[in-house]
Design an enzyme around this catalytic site. Structure first.
Site, PDB file in Angstrom:
ATOM      1  N   GLN A  80       0.820  -1.215   0.000  1.00 56.63           N
ATOM      2  CA  GLN A  80       0.000   0.000   0.000  1.00 56.63           C
ATOM      3  C   GLN A  80       0.854   1.266   0.000  1.00 56.63           C
ATOM      4  O   GLN A  80       0.442   2.312   0.504  1.00 56.63           O
ATOM      5  CB  GLN A  80      -0.940  -0.004   1.205  1.00 56.63           C
ATOM      6  CG  GLN A  80      -2.084  -0.995   1.097  1.00 56.63           C
ATOM      7  CD  GLN A  80      -3.061  -0.644  -0.010  1.00 56.63           C
ATOM      8  OE1 GLN A  80      -3.209   0.512  -0.393  1.00 56.63           O
ATOM      9  NE2 GLN A  80      -3.747  -1.649  -0.549  1.00 56.63           N
ATOM     10  N   SER A  81       2.021   1.203  -0.612  1.00 60.46           N
ATOM     11  CA  SER A  81       2.958   2.323  -0.613  1.00 60.46           C
ATOM     12  C   SER A  81       2.394   3.569  -1.289  1.00 60.46           C
ATOM     13  O   SER A  81       2.019   3.540  -2.458  1.00 60.46           O
ATOM     14  CB  SER A  81       4.247   1.900  -1.325  1.00 60.46           C
ATOM     15  OG  SER A  81       5.074   3.007  -1.574  1.00 60.46           O
ATOM     16  N   ASN A  82       2.362   4.682  -0.539  1.00 53.37           N
ATOM     17  CA  ASN A  82       2.001   5.970  -1.133  1.00 53.37           C
ATOM     18  C   ASN A  82       3.073   6.426  -2.119  1.00 53.37           C
ATOM     19  O   ASN A  82       2.771   7.015  -3.154  1.00 53.37           O
ATOM     20  CB  ASN A  82       1.828   7.023  -0.036  1.00 53.37           C
ATOM     21  CG  ASN A  82       0.709   6.690   0.912  1.00 53.37           C
ATOM     22  OD1 ASN A  82      -0.414   6.445   0.509  1.00 53.37           O
ATOM     23  ND2 ASN A  82       1.007   6.682   2.207  1.00 53.37           N
TER      24      ASN A  82
END
Length: 332
Positions: A80-82
């Protein structure tokens, strides 16, 4: 401290600047502070790909990639890396391909940032149960495979956090001083370290309170090295204001304090935070008020570094928020 290389021009613009600085009087009163004490820096409104703090870093790292005639960006992160999402958005804006090397395996989730990665046209290389160092090694392998195919890859560091990327937050620090010259403390989530490092380089370590989120093993050393490299002056780890008390059971775990902070921000100011970074940062701010590190009468700025798409990819947060719904019953 000011960056020794601050005159180096940025050759790519990806965001909308300056981002707003807004008062939060209802939240401030809820914490026992004065109406004018607490403000929010809206770096969730940076414009590109859903917004967030990584845009400031990508303006520098992508400029370097373009200078090297890159045709594809390669970076790493959690599922879920921004940062991965915004690297994909930057690549789309600049007409480049992008490969995201993500920890985990396919099928575990297709929501939140992962859905946006797909929408933005990213290619994902799943890395399995890989730590930060293993992810870097796999990213280097991917880059070599791309070279063999005739592409020109550029490796963008984890979280965009390098001395180059941290220049974006040295700029943000100067932007904040222009907006609020009497600021005393800026509270910021610490993920890969570059955001805090840039702010420390511009504002000095005494005016930046970082809240560790569990993304890296040694946040003090990482921030110290980045800030020192950026400013050209020593920034010893012991000089940093860094809270380590909000990690809980680990980087991906929702804590009771974080959920309370998320709820408080939403219900006092209509501000939505995420459970990994900004929620932890606000929980750290609340703890700092409780233990006297932040007091009434001090001008405090909470840096909203974005990340809301990640909330929708975090099952525990979504379930807790849905369970809090009040259902209107006309019969009662």
């Amino acid at each position: 401290m000011t960056p020794s290389d601050g005159s180096i021009p940025r050759s790519v613009r990806l965001g909308t600047w300056p981002t707003p600085l807004e008062p939060m009087p209802r939240l401030s009163r809820a914490l026992g502070l004065g109406d004018d004490d607490l403000w929010i820096k809206r770096d969730d409104l940076t414009g590109l790909g859903g917004g967030g703090n990584k845009v400031r870093k990508l303006e520098w790292t992508c400029a370097a990639a373009l200078a090297d005639d890159a045709t594809v960006l390669v970076t790493t992160g959690a599922p879920q890396s921004n940062h991965a999402r915004l690297t994909a958005a930057a690549a789309a804006r600049l007409g480049l391909d992008v490969v995201l090397v993500l920890a985990g395996s396919p099928g575990s989730s297709r929501s939140g940032n992962l859905a946006l990665d797909g929408l933005l046209g990213a290619t994902v290389r799943w890395a399995g149960a890989a730590d930060d160092q293993a992810l870097v090694a796999i990213a280097e392998q991917v880059a070599e495979e791309l070279r063999q195919r005739g592409a020109v890859p550029a490796l963008i560091p984890f979280g965009g956090s390098s001395v180059l990327g941290a220049r974006g937050y040295a700029e943000c620090g100067r932007e904040l001083l222009a907006q609020q010259p009497d600021l005393e403390t800026v509270v910021v989530a610490v993920g890969s370290g570059g955001t805090m490092a840039g702010l420390v380089a511009a504002l000095g370590p005494s005016r930046v309170l970082g809240v560790h989120c569990g993304a890296i093993a040694d946040p003090a050393r990482t921030v110290s090295e980045l800030a020192s490299g950026l400013s050209g002056e020593p920034c010893p780890p012991q000089d940093l204001r860094l809270r380590l008390d909000q990690v809980g059971d680990g980087y991906g775990a929702l804590t009771e304090q974080t959920m309370a902070a998320l709820t408080l921000a939403a219900r006092t100011e209509g501000i939505v935070l995420d459970p990994i970074y900004t929620g932890r940062a606000l929980a750290g701010l609340l703890a700092a008020v409780e233990d006297g590190d932040i007091a009434s009468g001090q001008r405090t700025i909470f840096l909203h570094s974005g990340g809301m798409p990640g909330l929708f990819g975090h099952a525990a947060t979504v379930a807790t928020a849905e369970a809090a719904l009040t259902v209107f019953d006309a019969a009662s």
